[in-house]
Structure formats: C-alpha cells, structure tokens
Design an enzyme around this catalytic site. Structure first.
Site, PDB file in Angstrom:
ATOM      1  N   TYR A 141       0.846  -1.209   0.000  1.00  0.00           N
ATOM      2  CA  TYR A 141       0.000   0.000   0.000  1.00  0.00           C
ATOM      3  C   TYR A 141       0.877   1.254   0.000  1.00  0.00           C
ATOM      4  CZ  TYR A 141      -3.697   3.227   1.532  1.00  0.00           C
ATOM      5  OH  TYR A 141      -4.594   4.271   1.615  1.00  0.00           O
ATOM      6  N   LYS A 151       1.171   4.377  -2.864  1.00  0.00           N
ATOM      7  CA  LYS A 151       0.811   5.766  -2.562  1.00  0.00           C
ATOM      8  C   LYS A 151       1.999   6.696  -2.813  1.00  0.00           C
ATOM      9  CE  LYS A 151      -3.413   4.892  -1.662  1.00  0.00           C
ATOM     10  NZ  LYS A 151      -4.449   5.327  -2.619  1.00  0.00           N
TER      11      LYS A 151
HETATM   12  N1  LIG Z   1      -9.892   5.780   4.536  1.00  0.00           N
HETATM   13  C1  LIG Z   1      -8.662   6.078   4.871  1.00  0.00           C
HETATM   14  O1  LIG Z   1      -8.275   6.001   6.050  1.00  0.00           O
HETATM   15  C2  LIG Z   1      -7.682   6.551   3.807  1.00  0.00           C
HETATM   16  C3  LIG Z   1      -6.481   7.144   4.234  1.00  0.00           C
HETATM   17  C4  LIG Z   1      -5.568   7.583   3.281  1.00  0.00           C
HETATM   18  C5  LIG Z   1      -5.836   7.406   1.933  1.00  0.00           C
HETATM   19  N2  LIG Z   1      -7.011   6.823   1.549  1.00  0.00           N
HETATM   20  C6  LIG Z   1      -7.217   6.626   0.099  1.00  0.00           C
HETATM   21  O2  LIG Z   1      -8.411   7.274  -0.289  1.00  0.00           O
HETATM   22  C7  LIG Z   1      -9.025   6.547  -1.352  1.00  0.00           C
HETATM   23  C8  LIG Z   1     -10.482   6.289  -1.010  1.00  0.00           C
HETATM   24  O3  LIG Z   1     -10.528   5.502   0.166  1.00  0.00           O
HETATM   25  P1  LIG Z   1     -11.892   5.263   0.956  1.00  0.00           P
HETATM   26  O4  LIG Z   1     -11.542   5.269   2.379  1.00  0.00           O
HETATM   27  O5  LIG Z   1     -12.941   6.135   0.418  1.00  0.00           O
HETATM   28  O6  LIG Z   1     -12.169   3.722   0.535  1.00  0.00           O
HETATM   29  P2  LIG Z   1     -13.536   2.889   0.421  1.00  0.00           P
HETATM   30  O7  LIG Z   1     -14.612   3.524   1.191  1.00  0.00           O
HETATM   31  O8  LIG Z   1     -13.150   1.486   0.724  1.00  0.00           O
HETATM   32  O9  LIG Z   1     -13.861   3.026  -1.144  1.00  0.00           O
HETATM   33  C9  LIG Z   1     -13.004   2.435  -2.080  1.00  0.00           C
HETATM   34  C10 LIG Z   1     -13.569   2.689  -3.468  1.00  0.00           C
HETATM   35  O10 LIG Z   1     -12.686   2.081  -4.422  1.00  0.00           O
HETATM   36  C11 LIG Z   1     -13.461   1.404  -5.384  1.00  0.00           C
HETATM   37  N3  LIG Z   1     -12.715   0.281  -5.937  1.00  0.00           N
HETATM   38  C12 LIG Z   1     -11.960  -0.629  -5.266  1.00  0.00           C
HETATM   39  N4  LIG Z   1     -11.478  -1.538  -6.121  1.00  0.00           N
HETATM   40  C13 LIG Z   1     -11.935  -1.188  -7.357  1.00  0.00           C
HETATM   41  C14 LIG Z   1     -11.777  -1.746  -8.648  1.00  0.00           C
HETATM   42  N5  LIG Z   1     -11.043  -2.856  -8.875  1.00  0.00           N
HETATM   43  N6  LIG Z   1     -12.385  -1.135  -9.699  1.00  0.00           N
HETATM   44  C15 LIG Z   1     -13.128  -0.022  -9.499  1.00  0.00           C
HETATM   45  N7  LIG Z   1     -13.316   0.557  -8.299  1.00  0.00           N
HETATM   46  C16 LIG Z   1     -12.724  -0.035  -7.243  1.00  0.00           C
HETATM   47  C17 LIG Z   1     -14.684   0.940  -4.618  1.00  0.00           C
HETATM   48  O11 LIG Z   1     -15.745   0.790  -5.529  1.00  0.00           O
HETATM   49  P3  LIG Z   1     -16.640  -0.556  -5.644  1.00  0.00           P
HETATM   50  O12 LIG Z   1     -16.800  -1.103  -4.264  1.00  0.00           O
HETATM   51  O13 LIG Z   1     -17.916  -0.063  -6.260  1.00  0.00           O
HETATM   52  O14 LIG Z   1     -15.855  -1.411  -6.533  1.00  0.00           O
HETATM   53  C18 LIG Z   1     -14.944   2.097  -3.676  1.00  0.00           C
HETATM   54  O15 LIG Z   1     -15.768   3.063  -4.290  1.00  0.00           O
HETATM   55  C19 LIG Z   1      -8.199   5.270  -1.540  1.00  0.00           C
HETATM   56  O16 LIG Z   1      -7.333   5.451  -2.643  1.00  0.00           O
HETATM   57  C20 LIG Z   1      -7.419   5.164  -0.250  1.00  0.00           C
HETATM   58  O17 LIG Z   1      -6.197   4.491  -0.411  1.00  0.00           O
HETATM   59  C21 LIG Z   1      -7.938   6.399   2.453  1.00  0.00           C
END
Ligand SMILES: NC(=O)c1ccc[n+]([C@@H]2O[C@H](COP(=O)([O-])OP(=O)(O)OC[C@H]3O[C@@H](n4cnc5c(N)ncnc54)[C@H](OP(=O)(O)O)[C@@H]3O)[C@@H](O)[C@H]2O)c1
Length: 244
Positions: free
Chosen positions: A147, A151
C-alpha cells in the site's frame, strides 16, 4: 463554483469518492461516477439524474480502457479515489495480494489519466486529484509495504503528469490523508477497536480520524480555481499527525 464543470470520480460508490460526488453535485457540477457497485451507482444517479452519469467498471481491466472510456465527455476534473488497503506483512508476503494492490492503487490512476489525455478528454484548465496517503509518502506502518509503495508512487506520477500536461494548463496534485472514517479504514480487520482508539490518540487535532467531508473539501480546493497555481503537489490532511 463548479457550475458547468464535468468531473470524473473513481471510487464514487464509497467513502471519500462518494462524499466528493455529493459535494460536487451540491456545488453545481456534473459528475461521471465510476465504481463496481451498481446499486450504489444507481442510488447516486437517482439523486440528480440530469447531472450524474455512471459507469460500472472494474478499473483493473486495463485492456478495456479505450473502449470503456471512449464515451466520457470532455472533463474539467478527475478524482482518482478508488483504492484498496490489504495488509500484507513481509513474513507472510503474498505476491498476488501485492499485485492486486498495485493494479488498483497505482496502475489504474496512471492508465486512466493517460487514456483521457491521449484521447483529448481533458479540457484546458482541468484539474486532476490523486488520492495518495501519509502512508508511504510520509510514514510507514507494519504490513503496509504494498500500500505504502503505491501511494508514494502516486506523488511521483503527479509530478511527471503535472509537467507533461502543463502546456494545456492542466494541473495534477495529490491529497494525502491520515486515517479517515470510511469502509476502507473499518475493513482493516487486523486492527482491533481498542487499537484504533489508541491510534486516534496520536492525532493532535481532537484525537480522532478525519471525516470524509474534511478530505473532500481539500479535494474540491485542488479541483477549483482557488488552487490555480498549484501543480505537482501533495496536500496532507492528517490533523497534524505528521507534524510530530
Ligand atoms: N480511509 C482512509 O483512512 C484513507 C487514508 C488515506 C488514503 N485513503 C485513500 O483514499 C481513497 C479512497 O478511500 P476510501 O476510504 O474512500 O475507501 P472505500 O470507502 O473502501 O472506497 C473504495 C472505493 O474504491 C473502489 N474500488 C476498489 N477496487 C476497485 C476496482 N477494482 N475497480 C473499481 N473501483 C474499485 C470501490 O468501488 P466498488 O466497491 O464499487 O468497486 C470504492 O468506491 C483510496 O485510494 C485510499 O487508499 C484512504
């Protein structure tokens, strides 16, 4: 602020990407929402049918990009929020898990931006925002090698994309959150509720994780003209975690 603008959002079905879609619609934008969960996409479309186009697509299907994204209209912004966070400690390292993480977190954003740029889908003055993380760009954490690598890669991509697209005044930036209250954070099954409470104490601002809305507002800043001279940058949204 976004009236007349069309913005493509990946990860539109959950967490940060979903909140970005809601906020952009509120701000008058049209959105092109990408995700796999068709029910969630349909629910989003129902909110403002005239302003929401949806695309159910697995972003790891790289050979299908050109046919799939041919229907995308000219874009004023792109938010690459789709991502996964699989724990993959070195002692139990799974190459398959690693490759899956690289595919969705790292290869998909660059393949998508390249596809859109090659086919002139990015309007002059467009803004691209990639969801990175403090993991990899600022800190490490056990089990997060794959991961973190993906990033960190995004911040490198953003610099190069920023240079390659600057002649059309297209900007490319990253947003790096600390932990955010979304499904991605909830799904880290190896982290107990107690460990999470302890972890929250490490966030100087209010001893808590961010809400998706707080990351969405940073993303909207980078999408908007308010950041018109920022490109190739990485904006950290972590409640002071990395200031320590
Ligand atoms: N939450 C945190 O603590 C955090 C911290 C730092 C960075 N981030 C980054 O922020 C971004 C969003 O995270 P989040 O927390 O919103 O995650 P989340 O709620 O788990 O949402 C992840 C999204 O990615 C989509 N996705 C995953 N695999 C996919 C695939 N193969 N094809 C198309 N879509 C796919 C999912 O869509 P479907 O389910 O519809 O496929 C979902 O909409 C990520 O890049 C994550 O690394 C998050």
């Amino acid at each position: 602020m976004f009236k007349g603008k069309t913005i493509l959002v990946t990860g539109a079905t959950s967490g940060i990407g979903y909140k970005v879609c809601l906020d952009l619609l509120d701000a008058g934008a049209k959105i092109f929402a990408v995700g796999r969960n068709q029910d969630q996409l349909a629910a989003l479309q129902k909110l403002q049918p005239e302003n929401v186009q949806t695309l159910a697509f697995d972003l790891t299907q790289f050979t299908k990009y050109s046919e799939t994204f041919a229907s995308v209209p000219g874009l004023d912004g792109v938010v690459c929020s789709a991502g996964i966070a699989d724990s993959n400690p070195l002692r139990f390292f799974s190459l398959e898990k690693y490759q899956r993480t690289v595919d969705i977190n790292q290869t998909a954003p660059i393949a998508l931006v390249a596809e859109l740029a090659r086919n002139r889908k990015l309007n002059a003055g467009a803004s691209i925002v990639l969801l990175a993380s403090i993991m990899g760009t600022k800190i490490g954490r056990n089990g997060g090698a794959a991961y973190a690598g993906t990033k960190a890669a995004l911040t490198g991509f953003a610099k190069v994309m920023a240079l390659e697209l600057a002649n059309k005044s297209i900007r490319v930036n990253c947003v790096s959150p600390g932990m955010v209250n979304t499904e991605l954070a909830d799904n880290q099954s190896e982290v107990s509720t107690e460990a999470r409470q302890v972890d929250m104490q490490r966030y100087p601002l209010e001893k808590r994780y961010a809400e998706a809305a707080e990351v969405s507002s940073a993303i909207r800043f980078l999408l908007s003209n308010q950041s018109s001279f920022m490109t190739g940058e990485n904006l950290v949204v972590d409640g002071g975690y990395c200031a320590q």
